[in-house]
Every structure is written in structure tokens, then in C-alpha cells.
Design a protein around this motif. Structure first.
Motif, PDB file in Angstrom:
ATOM      1  N   GLY A 255      45.810  34.732 -43.308  1.00 36.99           N
ATOM      2  CA  GLY A 255      46.846  35.094 -44.257  1.00 36.99           C
ATOM      3  C   GLY A 255      46.723  34.478 -45.630  1.00 36.99           C
ATOM      4  O   GLY A 255      47.450  34.872 -46.550  1.00 36.99           O
TER       5      GLY A 255
ATOM      6  N   SER B 111      55.607  34.989 -52.518  1.00 34.26           N
ATOM      7  CA  SER B 111      55.734  34.586 -51.122  1.00 34.26           C
ATOM      8  C   SER B 111      54.471  34.937 -50.351  1.00 34.26           C
ATOM      9  O   SER B 111      53.720  35.844 -50.726  1.00 34.26           O
ATOM     10  CB  SER B 111      56.936  35.272 -50.465  1.00 34.26           C
ATOM     11  OG  SER B 111      58.146  34.910 -51.093  1.00 34.26           O
TER      12      SER B 111
ATOM     13  N   ARG C  23      52.850  34.642 -46.026  1.00 34.33           N
ATOM     14  CA  ARG C  23      53.019  34.239 -44.631  1.00 34.33           C
ATOM     15  C   ARG C  23      51.661  33.947 -44.021  1.00 34.33           C
ATOM     16  O   ARG C  23      50.776  34.810 -44.014  1.00 34.33           O
ATOM     17  CB  ARG C  23      53.732  35.318 -43.817  1.00 34.33           C
ATOM     18  CG  ARG C  23      53.988  34.906 -42.362  1.00 34.33           C
ATOM     19  CD  ARG C  23      54.734  35.982 -41.585  1.00 34.33           C
ATOM     20  NE  ARG C  23      53.946  37.197 -41.434  1.00 34.33           N
ATOM     21  CZ  ARG C  23      53.087  37.425 -40.440  1.00 34.33           C
ATOM     22  NH1 ARG C  23      52.910  36.503 -39.494  1.00 34.33           N
ATOM     23  NH2 ARG C  23      52.428  38.557 -40.381  1.00 34.33           N
TER      24      ARG C  23
ATOM     25  N   SER D 221      49.543  32.787 -40.551  1.00 37.76           N
ATOM     26  CA  SER D 221      49.652  32.875 -39.103  1.00 37.76           C
ATOM     27  C   SER D 221      48.597  32.007 -38.451  1.00 37.76           C
ATOM     28  O   SER D 221      47.507  31.821 -38.989  1.00 37.76           O
ATOM     29  CB  SER D 221      49.502  34.321 -38.632  1.00 37.76           C
ATOM     30  OG  SER D 221      50.565  35.123 -39.096  1.00 37.76           O
TER      31      SER D 221
ATOM     32  N   PHE E  27      59.603  26.570 -47.357  1.00 42.26           N
ATOM     33  CA  PHE E  27      58.717  26.943 -46.253  1.00 42.26           C
ATOM     34  C   PHE E  27      59.493  26.955 -44.943  1.00 42.26           C
ATOM     35  O   PHE E  27      60.403  26.144 -44.735  1.00 42.26           O
ATOM     36  CB  PHE E  27      57.556  25.959 -46.127  1.00 42.26           C
ATOM     37  CG  PHE E  27      56.551  26.020 -47.244  1.00 42.26           C
ATOM     38  CD1 PHE E  27      56.791  26.736 -48.407  1.00 42.26           C
ATOM     39  CD2 PHE E  27      55.346  25.346 -47.121  1.00 42.26           C
ATOM     40  CE1 PHE E  27      55.867  26.783 -49.434  1.00 42.26           C
ATOM     41  CE2 PHE E  27      54.410  25.378 -48.135  1.00 42.26           C
ATOM     42  CZ  PHE E  27      54.669  26.095 -49.291  1.00 42.26           C
ATOM     43  N   THR E  28      59.106  27.854 -44.042  1.00 42.00           N
ATOM     44  CA  THR E  28      59.746  27.955 -42.733  1.00 42.00           C
ATOM     45  C   THR E  28      58.690  28.164 -41.655  1.00 42.00           C
ATOM     46  O   THR E  28      57.848  29.054 -41.770  1.00 42.00           O
ATOM     47  CB  THR E  28      60.747  29.120 -42.681  1.00 42.00           C
ATOM     48  OG1 THR E  28      61.734  28.963 -43.705  1.00 42.00           O
ATOM     49  CG2 THR E  28      61.444  29.154 -41.321  1.00 42.00           C
TER      50      THR E  28
ATOM     51  N   SER F 198      57.882  29.077 -37.677  1.00 41.04           N
ATOM     52  CA  SER F 198      58.420  29.738 -36.498  1.00 41.04           C
ATOM     53  C   SER F 198      57.307  29.916 -35.477  1.00 41.04           C
ATOM     54  O   SER F 198      56.128  29.813 -35.813  1.00 41.04           O
ATOM     55  CB  SER F 198      59.047  31.091 -36.859  1.00 41.04           C
ATOM     56  OG  SER F 198      58.076  31.967 -37.413  1.00 41.04           O
TER      57      SER F 198
ATOM     58  N   ASN G 165      53.799  30.779 -37.163  1.00 42.09           N
ATOM     59  CA  ASN G 165      53.779  31.291 -38.527  1.00 42.09           C
ATOM     60  C   ASN G 165      54.320  30.263 -39.509  1.00 42.09           C
ATOM     61  O   ASN G 165      55.151  29.418 -39.170  1.00 42.09           O
ATOM     62  CB  ASN G 165      54.618  32.565 -38.634  1.00 42.09           C
ATOM     63  CG  ASN G 165      54.091  33.676 -37.761  1.00 42.09           C
ATOM     64  OD1 ASN G 165      52.889  33.947 -37.733  1.00 42.09           O
ATOM     65  ND2 ASN G 165      54.991  34.330 -37.038  1.00 42.09           N
TER      66      ASN G 165
ATOM     67  N   ARG H 279      56.007  30.706 -43.158  1.00 43.09           N
ATOM     68  CA  ARG H 279      56.475  31.547 -44.256  1.00 43.09           C
ATOM     69  C   ARG H 279      56.697  30.686 -45.487  1.00 43.09           C
ATOM     70  O   ARG H 279      57.441  29.706 -45.435  1.00 43.09           O
ATOM     71  CB  ARG H 279      57.768  32.267 -43.870  1.00 43.09           C
ATOM     72  CG  ARG H 279      58.290  33.219 -44.942  1.00 43.09           C
ATOM     73  CD  ARG H 279      59.584  33.869 -44.529  1.00 43.09           C
ATOM     74  NE  ARG H 279      60.092  34.785 -45.527  1.00 43.09           N
ATOM     75  CZ  ARG H 279      61.238  35.426 -45.445  1.00 43.09           C
ATOM     76  NH1 ARG H 279      62.008  35.258 -44.380  1.00 43.09           N
ATOM     77  NH2 ARG H 279      61.616  36.245 -46.409  1.00 43.09           N
ATOM     78  N   MET H 280      56.074  31.064 -46.590  1.00 44.90           N
ATOM     79  CA  MET H 280      56.125  30.294 -47.814  1.00 44.90           C
ATOM     80  C   MET H 280      56.761  31.134 -48.909  1.00 44.90           C
ATOM     81  O   MET H 280      56.255  32.203 -49.254  1.00 44.90           O
ATOM     82  CB  MET H 280      54.723  29.848 -48.228  1.00 44.90           C
ATOM     83  CG  MET H 280      53.995  29.053 -47.147  1.00 44.90           C
ATOM     84  SD  MET H 280      52.367  28.461 -47.674  1.00 44.90           S
ATOM     85  CE  MET H 280      51.501  30.030 -47.803  1.00 44.90           C
ATOM     86  N   ASN H 281      57.864  30.649 -49.445  1.00 44.16           N
ATOM     87  CA  ASN H 281      58.572  31.311 -50.529  1.00 44.16           C
ATOM     88  C   ASN H 281      58.551  30.450 -51.788  1.00 44.16           C
ATOM     89  O   ASN H 281      58.313  29.248 -51.735  1.00 44.16           O
ATOM     90  CB  ASN H 281      60.024  31.592 -50.131  1.00 44.16           C
ATOM     91  CG  ASN H 281      60.159  32.569 -48.992  1.00 44.16           C
ATOM     92  OD1 ASN H 281      59.359  33.487 -48.846  1.00 44.16           O
ATOM     93  ND2 ASN H 281      61.195  32.379 -48.176  1.00 44.16           N
TER      94      ASN H 281
END
Length: 126
Positions: free
Chosen positions: A8, A17, A19, A21, A68-69, A71, A80, A82-84
Motif C-alpha cells: 500500500g 490519506s 491505507r 496492509s 493514524f488508526t 485495525s 491495516n 489507516r493514515m490521514n
């Protein structure tokens, strides 16, 4: 033993943003705590975030908290990131890591992790 493959990473503009993986091999993925680390050119590898076995707890570095999150989906052996609101200082090679641990326990130190992926490059332009 587990094998990890990140994907990714790409070039994005500041404020965008992305994401990432991490796909894991094996059938005992649910027994592992998972973490993300990153290394920028000329700098040491640093902690980004972690998610516990079972996914009930997460912890993030101050530099990415709120943006960042992490999951996980144990049915797919996938974690994963997730980067915003990406910033140029987020530019780095991002690594996925794993190690066996007790449910709910957070692994923060690099030495806590026995298994590592090869990394994926994230570049944020300004």
C-alpha cells in the motif's frame, strides 16, 4: 513462525490519506500482537502504533495519535494502518511486526517483536 508482507505504500500529497496492509501467513494469527514501525532516511526505526491480540486495545506514538488508526481482521490474517492528514515528516519505510502474546497485552518495544515484514515506502510530498 509467521511471515508478514506489507503493501500500500506510495507517493501522496501532504494532507492526503493512505491505507497500508499487512498480510500474515499461518493459522495462529489471532494469537499475535501486531505493531507498526517506521524508519526515515538517516534516522532510527521508531514506534508508530500497536494493536493487541484480540484487537481490544491500541496505542500510538504521539506523532501520529489522532491521525493514524490500526485495525485487524483475524478472519483474513490482516492488519491495516489507516493514515490521514499525512505530513512530509511521515515519509518513511513502514514495517509490520508480530509476536505471540497474552490477550490484551500491548507490545511497544522493537525487541517485543520476533517477526518483521520487509517494509513498504511511504512518501509524502509538500
Amino acid at each position: 513462525q509467521v511471515q508478514l508482507v506489507e503493501s500500500g505504500g506510495r507517493l501522496v500529497q501532504a494532507g492526503g490519506s493512505l491505507r497500508l496492509s499487512c498480510a500474515a501467513s499461518g493459522r495462529t494469527f489471532s494469537n499475535y500482537g501486531m505493531g507498526w514501525f517506521r524508519q526515515a532516511p538517516g534516522k532510527e526505526r521508531e514506534f508508530v502504533g500497536t494493536i493487541s491480540r484480540g484487537g481490544g486495545s491500541t496505542y500510538y506514538a504521539d506523532s501520529v495519535k489522532g491521525r493514524f488508526t490500526i485495525s485487524r481482521d483475524d478472519t483474513k490474517n490482516t492488519v491495516n494502518l489507516r493514515m490521514n492528514s499525512l505530513k512530509p515528516e511521515d515519509t518513511a519505510v513502514y514495517y509490520c511486526a508480530a509476536d505471540y502474546t497474552a490477550p490484551g497485552r500491548l507490545l511497544i518495544r522493537q525487541n517485543d517483536y520476533a517477526y518483521w515484514g520487509q517494509g513498504t515506502q511511504v512518501t509524502v510530498s509538500s
